[in-house]
Scaffold this active site. Structure first.
Site, mmCIF file in Angstrom:
data_model
loop_
_atom_site.group_PDB
_atom_site.id
_atom_site.type_symbol
_atom_site.label_atom_id
_atom_site.label_comp_id
_atom_site.label_asym_id
_atom_site.label_seq_id
_atom_site.Cartn_x
_atom_site.Cartn_y
_atom_site.Cartn_z
ATOM 1 N N GLU A 53 1.844 13.074 2.441
ATOM 2 C CA GLU A 53 1.035 13.774 3.434
ATOM 3 C C GLU A 53 0.374 15.043 2.889
ATOM 4 O O GLU A 53 -0.706 15.427 3.330
ATOM 5 C CB GLU A 53 1.882 14.120 4.664
ATOM 6 C CG GLU A 53 2.303 12.906 5.483
ATOM 7 C CD GLU A 53 3.567 12.229 4.970
ATOM 8 O OE1 GLU A 53 4.056 12.600 3.887
ATOM 9 O OE2 GLU A 53 4.070 11.326 5.653
ATOM 10 N N PHE A 115 15.477 11.605 16.304
ATOM 11 C CA PHE A 115 15.136 11.145 14.954
ATOM 12 C C PHE A 115 13.687 11.524 14.615
ATOM 13 O O PHE A 115 12.764 11.285 15.390
ATOM 14 C CB PHE A 115 15.300 9.624 14.866
ATOM 15 C CG PHE A 115 14.915 9.093 13.503
ATOM 16 C CD1 PHE A 115 15.603 9.503 12.365
ATOM 17 C CD2 PHE A 115 13.852 8.222 13.367
ATOM 18 C CE1 PHE A 115 15.233 9.037 11.104
ATOM 19 C CE2 PHE A 115 13.484 7.740 12.108
ATOM 20 C CZ PHE A 115 14.179 8.155 10.981
ATOM 21 N N GLN A 116 13.520 12.142 13.463
ATOM 22 C CA GLN A 116 12.219 12.608 12.990
ATOM 23 C C GLN A 116 11.545 13.582 13.937
ATOM 24 O O GLN A 116 10.329 13.628 14.046
ATOM 25 C CB GLN A 116 11.299 11.418 12.669
ATOM 26 C CG GLN A 116 11.865 10.603 11.507
ATOM 27 C CD GLN A 116 10.846 9.725 10.834
ATOM 28 O OE1 GLN A 116 9.945 9.204 11.489
ATOM 29 N NE2 GLN A 116 10.980 9.560 9.535
ATOM 30 N N LYS A 165 4.639 10.538 21.299
ATOM 31 C CA LYS A 165 4.315 9.113 21.286
ATOM 32 C C LYS A 165 4.014 8.578 22.687
ATOM 33 O O LYS A 165 3.115 7.754 22.874
ATOM 34 C CB LYS A 165 5.492 8.347 20.668
ATOM 35 C CG LYS A 165 5.147 6.918 20.323
ATOM 36 C CD LYS A 165 6.236 6.286 19.474
ATOM 37 C CE LYS A 165 5.876 4.860 19.099
ATOM 38 N NZ LYS A 165 6.930 4.233 18.283
ATOM 39 N N MET A 485 -0.185 29.779 -17.242
ATOM 40 C CA MET A 485 -0.353 31.064 -16.558
ATOM 41 C C MET A 485 0.985 31.800 -16.457
ATOM 42 O O MET A 485 1.036 33.014 -16.577
ATOM 43 C CB MET A 485 -0.966 30.838 -15.173
ATOM 44 C CG MET A 485 -1.401 32.114 -14.491
ATOM 45 S SD MET A 485 -2.556 33.074 -15.481
ATOM 46 C CE MET A 485 -4.116 32.552 -14.818
HETATM 47 C C1 LIG Z 1 3.158 25.029 -5.874
HETATM 48 C C2 LIG Z 1 3.168 26.124 -6.883
HETATM 49 N N1 LIG Z 1 4.307 26.441 -7.534
HETATM 50 C C3 LIG Z 1 4.318 27.439 -8.451
HETATM 51 C C4 LIG Z 1 3.187 28.142 -8.732
HETATM 52 C C5 LIG Z 1 3.218 29.263 -9.749
HETATM 53 N N2 LIG Z 1 2.342 28.950 -10.890
HETATM 54 C C6 LIG Z 1 1.082 29.425 -10.987
HETATM 55 S S1 LIG Z 1 0.265 28.844 -12.315
HETATM 56 C C7 LIG Z 1 1.605 27.952 -12.810
HETATM 57 C C8 LIG Z 1 1.560 27.125 -14.063
HETATM 58 C C9 LIG Z 1 0.520 26.096 -14.010
HETATM 59 O O1 LIG Z 1 0.640 25.285 -15.150
HETATM 60 P P1 LIG Z 1 -0.468 24.222 -15.515
HETATM 61 O O2 LIG Z 1 -0.799 23.422 -14.331
HETATM 62 O O3 LIG Z 1 -0.049 23.497 -16.722
HETATM 63 O O4 LIG Z 1 -1.732 25.131 -15.801
HETATM 64 P P2 LIG Z 1 -2.029 26.111 -17.033
HETATM 65 O O5 LIG Z 1 -1.746 27.494 -16.554
HETATM 66 O O6 LIG Z 1 -1.149 25.716 -18.158
HETATM 67 O O7 LIG Z 1 -3.471 25.914 -17.309
HETATM 68 C C10 LIG Z 1 2.667 28.127 -11.934
HETATM 69 C C11 LIG Z 1 3.991 27.520 -12.083
HETATM 70 C C12 LIG Z 1 2.028 27.786 -7.996
HETATM 71 N N3 LIG Z 1 0.867 28.441 -8.170
HETATM 72 N N4 LIG Z 1 2.027 26.768 -7.115
#
Ligand SMILES: Cc1ncc(C[n+]2csc(CCOP(=O)(O)OP(=O)(O)O)c2C)c(N)n1
Ligand SMILES: [Mg+2]
Lengths: 588, 175
Positions: A53, A115-116, A165, A485
């Site tokens: 979803e 449920f749900q 529902k 990042m």
């Molecule tokens: C759902 C979620 N969890 C954690 C983060 C924290 N976060 C931001 S960038 C990142 C790493 C992203 O890695 P990748 O997709 O390989 O991109 P890159 O920075 O290597 O280009 C994380 C864990 C986030 N933005 N979203």
């Protein structure tokens, strides 16, 4: 006269049809089976079956952002609804009009831990613009029509309609859209002319004006982008855009300085710091844009145009607030600029541009590509050039991380609605389902998800959806084997201790493509980049491109947390001279 | 930023809303979610023809925060009107409290004497207790309750502030 009776499910579909809905993204379950049954028996609305979803909501966001229409989602009660929460929050933060229909247990069971069952209106109250629980089939049509009004007017956003529902199965009568009057919600679209006039005077009088525009321009519609362009031309002022605003002003224009903010260009940030009049149009002084608030554009008169009164004076006190729809206000600004024959201070403007050109000459986005390792910047630059050459209408989505910032820096947009990214929430896993939604809306366009490998793993189940509907979505993965990042911040702020930011056991993305009957490509050397991109563009089915990029590359320039616009780090060697402050350390 | 902008003041805000399920949760959620204070909140249906309730909120904040609160309230869909009674002309504020005092002898007499001064009514009494009803602005109620503390105060129930503007103007439902 008794009105024609139909089931609640039929009423919902009729109302959606009347609202012009042609596609919905969804996933079935017990509570929504009556709607699925009604969908089965009609052919006006096409249902796209996602694989989770969360993917449905991001797909609807991509659909909405790329078309200006409302994206519609249908999920079941309980886990169906809770899976939708991230997407709803994302749509709220980025002001994307989405309607999410959620199933609910029958009214007599609500509150019994059936449920749900989940308290969907309770859970989604803070992450929607508004939500409804419909308890009477007679209210259904009105609520759906009202939900469209709420989702699209004022500052757009997500709206949940929770559908027990029994309400879907009972008989009721239909109310046409024209018969529904929304009682309380009527946002102001026309700006106060007195304020517009003062704004025009302030801009004309300025010696260092600057126009800073954001996602609101895109939400206001393509006309707003054209008016913005016209206005920027009239004033001769430099223009910068936020991450959400990319495409609102043509990137190739001489007056464009590039993106503003944490990873914006040096010239944009320096100009923002030094300007003496700032016109903020459809942006919200987000912390990624302002940097350190106490040093934000200290010498400027600030004009803020926004449709949402709560955005005004939220983070930054402004001198001239104008509440209204961007297109309306820009139209008035242009009119008043003409009628009052406003004249800019040409001499001052000329020396302002000389300053800006000096900042530009730093070439803050310069990088060096050697023969061995692919620089991520190079991969995106080539993607931009080659897609431009292909002359295809190109839509870019992104995941979240370094690759997202490089995409924002090195891919250039001439038109609005071509750039879909998770700005406010920063949701990894957004890009692939969003691209799917874009492709559903634009079957012949070139739709590319510029992805990081870690983000890609968050919603890659949607590859199955992409395969089922033969959507030619392209995944362009900048694979650095790191949560880049995160690694960058650990390098900058945590002594290079790379806790849990490396990922092993990644899938073989080429084989992954093949399991779904798609084309998989890989580039590991700079010399291979053009070939894989060309092959990707010219393949009329879904493609995953695994681009192995430099694992150590960081995103620059950068305003470190807690720093001001004129304290940008230009490259890796800058960081020792300007360590991040203690206040900055606690910021995200 | 100059010091004046940072000063926190108390504001009484009247909000006219559709009387529908969840509306109070929206308002309260907005305050908790965005970290605003609620000092007092009252709500009841005030217009049963148009099915509307009036919420009166007493909150504190800097002028910028108060503006934010009003703008945030204003964009909730079931909200029809937001009026800052503190800044928009003169207003009357009243609160009712029921105050239980338990004690005997001189303290009991003293509590009655004070109640008389404050025009509080006795609405329940036993040989060793009184329940007083007192109406007034928040300050008056606070003072009364403070004076009752050494005299055997055991229980207080307050309604929160109800407020209305003086003169001919009324909250506009803005249909
Ligand atoms: C759902 C979620 N969890 C954690 C983060 C924290 N976060 C931001 S960038 C990142 C790493 C992203 O890695 P990748 O997709 O390989 O991109 P890159 O920075 O290597 O280009 C994380 C864990 C986030 N933005 N979203
Ligand atoms: Mg990565």
């Amino acid at each position: 006269m008794a009105r024609e009776q139909m089931t609640g499910s039929e009423i919902v579909l009729k109302a959606l049809t009347e609202q012009g809905v042609t596609e919905i993204f969804g996933y079935p379950g017990g509570a929504v089976l009556p709607i699925y049954d009604a969908i089965f028996q009609q052919n006006r609305i096409r249902h796209i079956l996602v694989r989770q979803e969360g993917g449905a909501v991001h797909a609807a966001e991509g659909y909405a952002r790329s078309t200006g229409k409302v994206g519609v989602v249908l999920v079941t009660s309980g886990p169906g609804a809770t899976n939708a929460v991230t997407g709803l929050t994302d749509a709220l933060m980025d002001s994307i009009p989405v309607i999410c229909l959620t199933g609910q247990v029958p009214t007599h069971l609500i509150g019994n831990d059936a449920f749900q069952e989940a308290d969907t209106t309770g859970i989604t109250r803070p992450c929607t613009k508004h939500n409804y629980l419909v308890k009477d089939t007679e209210d259904l049509a009105r609520v759906v029509h009202e939900a469209f009004h709420v989702a699209t007017s004022g500052r757009p956003g997500p709206v949940v309609i929770d559908l027990p529902k029994d309400v879907l199965m009972a008989l009721g009568s239909y109310t046409a859209k024209s018969k529904v009057k929304v009682k309380s919600y009527a946002p102001q679209v026309k700006g106060d002319l007195g304020a517009v006039k003062r704004a025009v005077e302030a801009i004309a009088k300025a010696k260092k004006p600057l126009i800073y525009a954001g996602g609101g321009v895109i939400n206001s519609g393509p006309a707003a982008s054209q008016l913005l362009t016209q206005f920027v031309k009239m004033t001769g002022a430099p223009c910068t855009l936020t991450l959400m605003g990319l495409g609102a002003f043509p990137a190739s224009d001489k007056q464009y300085m590039g993106m503003v903010g944490m990873h914006g260009t040096y010239e944009s940030n320096m100009a923002m710091h030094d300007c003496d009049a700032m016109v903020c149009i459809g942006a919200r002084f987000d912390d990624r844009v302002t940097g350190l608030l106490s040093k934000f554009a200290p010498n400027s008169t600030k004009i803020h145009v926004d449709i949402d009164p709560s955005s005004i004076n939220k983070n930054v006190p402004v001198d001239i607030p104008i509440i209204g729809d961007i297109a309306h206000v820009l139209e008035d600004m242009i009119k008043i600029w003409r009628s009052t024959q406003a004249k800019v201070d040409a001499k001052a403007l000329k020396s302002w541009w000389t300053e800006i050109d000096a900042w530009r000459s730093i070439e803050c986005l310069k990088y060096t590509q050697d023969k061995k390792t692919i620089k991520p910047q190079y991969a995106i630059e080539r993607l931009y050039e080659l897609s431009k050459k292909s002359k295809k209408d190109t839509f870019i989505t992104t995941e979240v991380g370094q690759h997202q910032m490089w995409a924002a820096q090195y891919f250039h947009f001439e038109k609005p609605n071509r750039w879909m990214t998770s700005g406010g929430l920063g949701t990894m896993g957004y890009g692939l389902p969003a691209a799917m939604g874009v492709q559903v809306a634009h079957p012949d366009a070139l739709v590319v998800d510029i992805a990081g490998e870690a983000s890609y793993l968050m919603n890659m189940q949607e590859l199955s959806t992409i395969a089922q509907y033969r959507l030619p979505v392209k995944s362009f993965i900048l694979n650095n084997f790191y949560m880049g990042m995160v690694r960058q911040w650990q390098e900058l702020l945590h002594g290079g201790r790379y806790a849990e930011s490396y990922m092993s056991s990644l899938p073989d993305f080429v084989k992954l493509a093949e399991t779904f009957g798609m084309v998989g490509l890989r580039a590991t050397k700079p010399s291979e980049v053009d070939d894989v991109i060309n092959e990707m563009i010219n393949t009329d089915q879904a493609v995953i491109v695994d681009v192995h990029v430099d694992q150590k590359e960081n995103v620059f320039p950068m305003i470190p947390s807690g720093a001001a616009h004129n304290e940008m780090l230009l490259g890796p060697d800058d960081k020792t001279e300007k360590p991040v402050s203690e206040e900055g350390m606690v910021l995200v | 930023m100059n010091a004046e902008i940072q000063v926190e003041n108390s504001h009484t805000i009247a909000v006219l809303v559709d009387n529908e399920p969840g509306v109070l949760a929206r308002v309260i959620g907005l305050f908790s979610g965005r970290g605003y204070n609620i000092e007092s909140l009252t709500v009841a249906e005030t217009d049963n023809v148009n099915n509307m309730s009036r919420i009166t909120i007493v909150t504190t904040g800097t002028p910028m925060i108060i503006e934010q609160i009003k703008a945030q309230l204003g964009r909730l869909v079931p909200v029809h009107n937001v009026t800052d009674l503190t800044t928009e002309g003169a207003s009357v504020e009243r609160e009712l409290a029921l105050v239980k005092v338990v004690g005997e002898g001189e303290k009991r007499v003293e509590s009655l004497r004070i109640a008389d001064i404050f025009r509080a009514r006795v609405v329940d009494s036993t040989n060793s207790s009184f329940v007083f009803e007192i109406v007034g602005d928040t300050g008056k109620l606070d003072a009364f309750i403070r004076l009752m503390e050494p005299l055997g105060l055991t229980d207080v129930s307050r309604t929160g502030v109800a407020a209305i503007s003086r003169g001919v103007t009324a909250l506009d439902a803005a249909y």
